[in-house]
Design a protein around this motif. Structure first.
Motif, PDB file in Angstrom:
ATOM      1  N   LYS A 402       0.867  -1.188   0.000  1.00  0.00           N
ATOM      2  CA  LYS A 402       0.000   0.000   0.000  1.00  0.00           C
ATOM      3  C   LYS A 402       0.900   1.233   0.000  1.00  0.00           C
ATOM      4  CE  LYS A 402      -3.723  -2.451   1.155  1.00  0.00           C
ATOM      5  NZ  LYS A 402      -4.656  -2.711   0.065  1.00  0.00           N
ATOM      6  N   ASP A 403       0.564   2.167  -0.844  1.00  0.00           N
ATOM      7  CA  ASP A 403       1.369   3.391  -0.928  1.00  0.00           C
ATOM      8  C   ASP A 403       0.724   4.518  -0.134  1.00  0.00           C
ATOM      9  OD1 ASP A 403       2.975   1.952  -2.547  1.00  0.00           O
ATOM     10  OD2 ASP A 403       2.480   3.013  -4.401  1.00  0.00           O
ATOM     11  N   VAL A 404       1.557   5.410   0.345  1.00  0.00           N
ATOM     12  CA  VAL A 404       1.032   6.641   0.948  1.00  0.00           C
ATOM     13  C   VAL A 404       1.883   7.807   0.456  1.00  0.00           C
ATOM     14  CG1 VAL A 404       2.323   6.196   3.110  1.00  0.00           C
ATOM     15  CG2 VAL A 404       0.457   7.861   3.094  1.00  0.00           C
ATOM     16  N   SER A 405       1.207   8.797  -0.138  1.00  0.00           N
ATOM     17  CA  SER A 405       1.909  10.000  -0.628  1.00  0.00           C
ATOM     18  C   SER A 405       1.478  11.168   0.229  1.00  0.00           C
ATOM     19  CB  SER A 405       1.507  10.302  -2.072  1.00  0.00           C
ATOM     20  OG  SER A 405       1.882   9.252  -2.894  1.00  0.00           O
ATOM     21  N   PHE A 406       2.432  12.000   0.584  1.00  0.00           N
ATOM     22  CA  PHE A 406       2.069  13.112   1.463  1.00  0.00           C
ATOM     23  C   PHE A 406       3.032  14.274   1.319  1.00  0.00           C
ATOM     24  CE2 PHE A 406       5.416  11.865   4.479  1.00  0.00           C
ATOM     25  CZ  PHE A 406       5.538  10.500   4.221  1.00  0.00           C
ATOM     26  N   TRP A 407       2.517  15.457   1.681  1.00  0.00           N
ATOM     27  CA  TRP A 407       3.359  16.655   1.762  1.00  0.00           C
ATOM     28  C   TRP A 407       4.008  16.680   3.136  1.00  0.00           C
ATOM     29  CZ3 TRP A 407       4.127  19.115  -2.624  1.00  0.00           C
ATOM     30  CH2 TRP A 407       3.122  19.126  -3.603  1.00  0.00           C
ATOM     31  N   LEU A 408       5.276  16.979   3.140  1.00  0.00           N
ATOM     32  CA  LEU A 408       5.966  17.094   4.426  1.00  0.00           C
ATOM     33  C   LEU A 408       5.496  18.344   5.154  1.00  0.00           C
ATOM     34  CD1 LEU A 408       9.614  16.091   3.510  1.00  0.00           C
ATOM     35  CD2 LEU A 408       7.688  14.673   4.187  1.00  0.00           C
ATOM     36  N   PRO A 409       5.592  18.340   6.486  1.00  0.00           N
ATOM     37  CA  PRO A 409       5.146  19.520   7.228  1.00  0.00           C
ATOM     38  C   PRO A 409       5.992  20.743   6.892  1.00  0.00           C
ATOM     39  CG  PRO A 409       6.145  17.881   8.701  1.00  0.00           C
ATOM     40  CD  PRO A 409       6.101  17.280   7.337  1.00  0.00           C
ATOM     41  N   GLY A 410       5.402  21.900   7.036  1.00  0.00           N
ATOM     42  CA  GLY A 410       6.137  23.153   6.837  1.00  0.00           C
ATOM     43  C   GLY A 410       6.477  23.376   5.388  1.00  0.00           C
ATOM     44  N   HIS A 411       7.409  24.283   5.157  1.00  0.00           N
ATOM     45  CA  HIS A 411       7.795  24.603   3.790  1.00  0.00           C
ATOM     46  C   HIS A 411       9.024  23.828   3.422  1.00  0.00           C
ATOM     47  CE1 HIS A 411       4.888  27.783   3.668  1.00  0.00           C
ATOM     48  NE2 HIS A 411       5.324  28.159   4.846  1.00  0.00           N
ATOM     49  N   GLY A 412       8.917  23.029   2.423  1.00  0.00           N
ATOM     50  CA  GLY A 412      10.097  22.333   1.924  1.00  0.00           C
ATOM     51  C   GLY A 412      10.535  21.198   2.821  1.00  0.00           C
ATOM     52  N   GLY A 413       9.937  21.076   3.971  1.00  0.00           N
ATOM     53  CA  GLY A 413      10.170  19.879   4.787  1.00  0.00           C
ATOM     54  C   GLY A 413      11.540  19.809   5.433  1.00  0.00           C
ATOM     55  N   GLY A 414      12.173  20.960   5.690  1.00  0.00           N
ATOM     56  CA  GLY A 414      13.386  20.907   6.500  1.00  0.00           C
ATOM     57  C   GLY A 414      14.679  20.868   5.715  1.00  0.00           C
ATOM     58  N   GLY A 415      14.583  21.083   4.423  1.00  0.00           N
ATOM     59  CA  GLY A 415      15.827  21.256   3.654  1.00  0.00           C
ATOM     60  C   GLY A 415      16.461  19.963   3.226  1.00  0.00           C
ATOM     61  N   MET A 451       9.490   5.533  -2.294  1.00  0.00           N
ATOM     62  CA  MET A 451       9.379   5.269  -3.726  1.00  0.00           C
ATOM     63  C   MET A 451       9.668   6.515  -4.540  1.00  0.00           C
ATOM     64  SD  MET A 451       8.516   2.187  -3.552  1.00  0.00           S
ATOM     65  CE  MET A 451       8.068   1.761  -5.239  1.00  0.00           C
ATOM     66  N   ASP A 452       9.373   7.683  -3.973  1.00  0.00           N
ATOM     67  CA  ASP A 452       9.387   8.875  -4.800  1.00  0.00           C
ATOM     68  C   ASP A 452       9.484  10.098  -3.897  1.00  0.00           C
ATOM     69  OD1 ASP A 452       9.123  10.305  -7.152  1.00  0.00           O
ATOM     70  OD2 ASP A 452       6.955  10.579  -6.828  1.00  0.00           O
ATOM     71  N   SER A 453      10.112  11.135  -4.421  1.00  0.00           N
ATOM     72  CA  SER A 453      10.195  12.391  -3.681  1.00  0.00           C
ATOM     73  C   SER A 453      10.277  13.510  -4.707  1.00  0.00           C
ATOM     74  CB  SER A 453      11.451  12.350  -2.817  1.00  0.00           C
ATOM     75  OG  SER A 453      11.934  13.637  -2.574  1.00  0.00           O
ATOM     76  N   PHE A 454       9.480  14.568  -4.533  1.00  0.00           N
ATOM     77  CA  PHE A 454       9.661  15.692  -5.452  1.00  0.00           C
ATOM     78  C   PHE A 454       9.342  16.995  -4.746  1.00  0.00           C
ATOM     79  CE2 PHE A 454       5.147  15.937  -5.965  1.00  0.00           C
ATOM     80  CZ  PHE A 454       4.878  17.166  -6.555  1.00  0.00           C
ATOM     81  N   THR A 455       9.916  18.078  -5.270  1.00  0.00           N
ATOM     82  CA  THR A 455       9.690  19.394  -4.684  1.00  0.00           C
ATOM     83  C   THR A 455       8.862  20.215  -5.661  1.00  0.00           C
ATOM     84  OG1 THR A 455      11.816  19.238  -3.602  1.00  0.00           O
ATOM     85  CG2 THR A 455      10.854  21.425  -3.721  1.00  0.00           C
ATOM     86  N   HIS A 456       7.797  20.775  -5.138  1.00  0.00           N
ATOM     87  CA  HIS A 456       6.939  21.591  -6.005  1.00  0.00           C
ATOM     88  C   HIS A 456       7.728  22.796  -6.492  1.00  0.00           C
ATOM     89  CE1 HIS A 456       3.657  24.154  -7.324  1.00  0.00           C
ATOM     90  NE2 HIS A 456       2.896  23.064  -7.332  1.00  0.00           N
ATOM     91  N   PRO A 457       7.780  23.017  -7.822  1.00  0.00           N
ATOM     92  CA  PRO A 457       8.661  24.066  -8.347  1.00  0.00           C
ATOM     93  C   PRO A 457       8.271  25.459  -7.863  1.00  0.00           C
ATOM     94  CG  PRO A 457       7.300  23.087 -10.114  1.00  0.00           C
ATOM     95  CD  PRO A 457       7.079  22.272  -8.886  1.00  0.00           C
ATOM     96  N   LYS A 458       6.998  25.703  -7.613  1.00  0.00           N
ATOM     97  CA  LYS A 458       6.579  27.061  -7.209  1.00  0.00           C
ATOM     98  C   LYS A 458       6.612  27.225  -5.691  1.00  0.00           C
ATOM     99  CE  LYS A 458       4.183  28.778 -11.147  1.00  0.00           C
ATOM    100  NZ  LYS A 458       3.307  27.826 -11.874  1.00  0.00           N
ATOM    101  N   THR A 459       6.000  26.299  -4.986  1.00  0.00           N
ATOM    102  CA  THR A 459       5.865  26.494  -3.535  1.00  0.00           C
ATOM    103  C   THR A 459       7.090  26.015  -2.758  1.00  0.00           C
ATOM    104  OG1 THR A 459       4.907  24.316  -3.227  1.00  0.00           O
ATOM    105  CG2 THR A 459       3.370  26.114  -3.693  1.00  0.00           C
ATOM    106  N   GLY A 460       7.915  25.187  -3.390  1.00  0.00           N
ATOM    107  CA  GLY A 460       9.064  24.636  -2.664  1.00  0.00           C
ATOM    108  C   GLY A 460       8.670  23.544  -1.687  1.00  0.00           C
ATOM    109  N   ARG A 461       7.394  23.215  -1.652  1.00  0.00           N
ATOM    110  CA  ARG A 461       6.947  22.120  -0.746  1.00  0.00           C
ATOM    111  C   ARG A 461       7.409  20.796  -1.279  1.00  0.00           C
ATOM    112  NH1 ARG A 461       0.831  21.732   0.841  1.00  0.00           N
ATOM    113  NH2 ARG A 461       1.391  20.927   2.897  1.00  0.00           N
TER     114      ARG A 461
END
Ligand code: PHE
Length: 502
Positions: A402-415, A451-461
């Motif tokens: 089972k997969d779970v995709s989520f946004w990390l807390p805060g902006h950009g998730g701590g660098g 499985m995957d990680s990406f940074t939103h190009p506009k928000t940096g999230r």
């Protein structure tokens, strides 16, 4: 290989894993939130975690092995799942493979030279676990994401080296062995479990009591008395190296070399004993071994509390397997323990890692199983190592991913590093996810993989996706059950970790 904590990697000597027997119990344990008692006693604790979307309130104090410790909510990160394991002591459980492994190794380090300590308390101070051993204040092993804290100065030991200072100080024998449960927040896979067992060993010589004050001769005399073995040893390393593996200023080159040789031979003998038992046990089960002799190699290493330091690796099933870390003890530890005239070595190894080799146990969760199909296979072996046979696995139950995709807390998730989750102390760390999964699912999860990680190009999230493999060692899980667990995992992730599910 040195792990991020600067102790050897858990995957190697620090193997951990375990399995809960009755899965139904696990599921029941995860029933809705119950109020938290003010004092929590480890074996009695069942569940204080919120079912959905709330951070659990820590108790005021916890009792572990009948001692009570005040909790600091700023630091406390020990879940009930972990607290419940503090009473298991697999290394002392009759006929348990961890206990059998301990006894086989103890036989190579006999008393009265080596005294065995198998009942030291798992709760230690930050001083014992880190400072006394020379860990710098900013060492990553101290992070709350890696270590279980009760309060700012009290924790569940992360390694048996936490007891070095007290045993050097007690100075009851020239050598000692410590076997104990150790605790590390970690990933979930077949060779990692947050509780596992280590054995520490040490041996010293005293300049004030050896004949003529000649430590070098005394060490060589003891070395000569050790049995020989016929393993092929690869050891291209110099006895010490000014940059990579320095001699300590208070040691002569001859002393460090002699102590290092005694250390290496002692540990090689231990490995020879283990592999002799593996071979015999295989022969009993009709498994043929080639006539190829055992191959081992020494690799230079770093530990804050030894120098020079090494790791020992064994060639096993087409790869090098790290089984222990060791070195010449840092003199400040002996000096601070009031025995400045002594010089010696120490090692630490992961008992599960060696037990997995000895008994061909494929998944570390099995060690925690109370299932008779597991435990029954080792009955009677403790009194008679000649009965040892490789473990015969249960039939393999189907995996349910089972997969779970989520946004990390805060902006950009701590660098940098934080998205991978292995890095520093941001708001997000992968180990927190692992803890949630273990709390909700017990040992029903075989592994959790990013499985995957990406940074939103506009928000940096930053967004990440993990795949959870629901596969019980003991029975087939229905898709419905796995779905139910997965939903609960997601709920806890939102509540406890502040992530946003996508
Ligand atoms: N404590 C170390 C670890 O956990 C192992 C070790 C013990 C290394 C003693 C050197 C000497 O990785």
């Amino acid at each position: 290989m040195i792990g991020p904590r600067g102790m050897a990697c858990a995957g190697g000597l620090l193997a951990r894993v375990g399995s809960r027997s009755a899965i139904s119990r696990v599921v029941r344990q995860n029933s809705p939130l119950r109020p938290l008692p003010a004092t929590v006693t480890a074996p009695a604790v069942r569940c204080w975690r919120a079912q959905y979307s709330t951070k659990p309130e820590p108790p005021k104090e916890v009792t572990i092995n009948s001692k009570t410790y005040p909790v600091d909510p700023e630091w406390f990160n020990v879940s009930s799942t972990i607290l419940n394991l503090t009473s298991r002591k697999l290394h002392l459980q009759k006929d348990h493979p961890v206990s059998i492994t301990r006894q086989i190794i103890e036989s190579v380090f006999p008393s009265p030279t080596y005294l065995a300590y198998n009942n030291l308390d798992p709760v230690v101070s930050t001083h014992e676990n880190f400072d006394s051993l020379g860990f710098p204040p900013n060492h990553p092993g101290r992070a709350k994401t890696d270590t279980y804290y009760i309060n700012g100065t009290t924790l569940l030991r992360t390694h048996t080296s936490a007891h070095e200072a007290e045993l050097f100080k007690a100075s009851k024998s020239p050598g000692y062995l410590i076997s104990a449960d150790v605790y590390r927040r970690d990933e979930i896979d077949k060779s990692h479990y947050p509780v596992f067992h280590q054995m520490e060993g040490a041996r010293v010589w005293d300049r004030n009591t050896v004949p003529n004050g000649d430590v070098v001769s005394a060490v060589y005399k003891d070395l000569e008395a050790l049995p020989k073995h016929d393993m092929i040893i690869e050891d291209p390393n110099p006895p010490f190296h000014p940059d990579r593996n320095p001699l300590q200023p208070s040691h002569s080159a001859e002393e460090a070399e002699a102590v290092g040789k005694h250390l290496k031979r002692s540990l090689e003998l231990m490995v020879a004993e283990i592999f002799k038992r593996v071979k015999e046990s295989h022969a009993r089960a009709g498994i043929q071994h080639g006539s190829e002799p055992l191959k081992v190699r020494w690799v230079e290493a770093y530990f804050p509390f030894t120098s020079p330091s090494w790791e020992l690796e064994v060639w096993y099933q087409d790869g090098w397997l790290e089984i222990l870390g060791c070195g010449v003890s840092q003199q400040h530890i002996l000096r601070d323990a009031g025995v400045a005239s002594q010089i010696g070595w120490a090692f630490g190894l992961g008992l599960e890692r060696i037990a997995m080799l000895l008994f061909q146990i494929p998944d570390i969760r099995l060690f925690w199983s109370r299932d008779e199909r597991f435990l029954g296979q080792f009955r009677g072996v403790e009194g008679d190592w000649g009965k040892m046979r490789p473990f015969v696995g249960f039939s393999r139950h189907p995996a349910c991913y089972k997969d779970v995709s989520f946004w990390l807390p805060g902006h950009g998730g701590g660098g940098a590093g934080a998205a991978g989750g292995r890095g520093g102390e941001g708001e997000w760390h992968e180990n927190d996810l692992m803890e949630v999964v273990r709390d909700v699912c017990g040992d029903v999860v075989e592994d959790v993989v990013m499985m995957d990680s990406f940074t939103h190009p506009k928000t940096g999230r930053r967004s990440v996706c993990y795949r959870v493999n629901y596969r019980s060692l003991e029975r087939t899980l229905t898709n419905e059950e796995a779905n139910g667990l997965h939903e609960r995992v997601k709920g806890e992730m939102v509540g406890r970790l502040g992530v946003e599910i996508r």
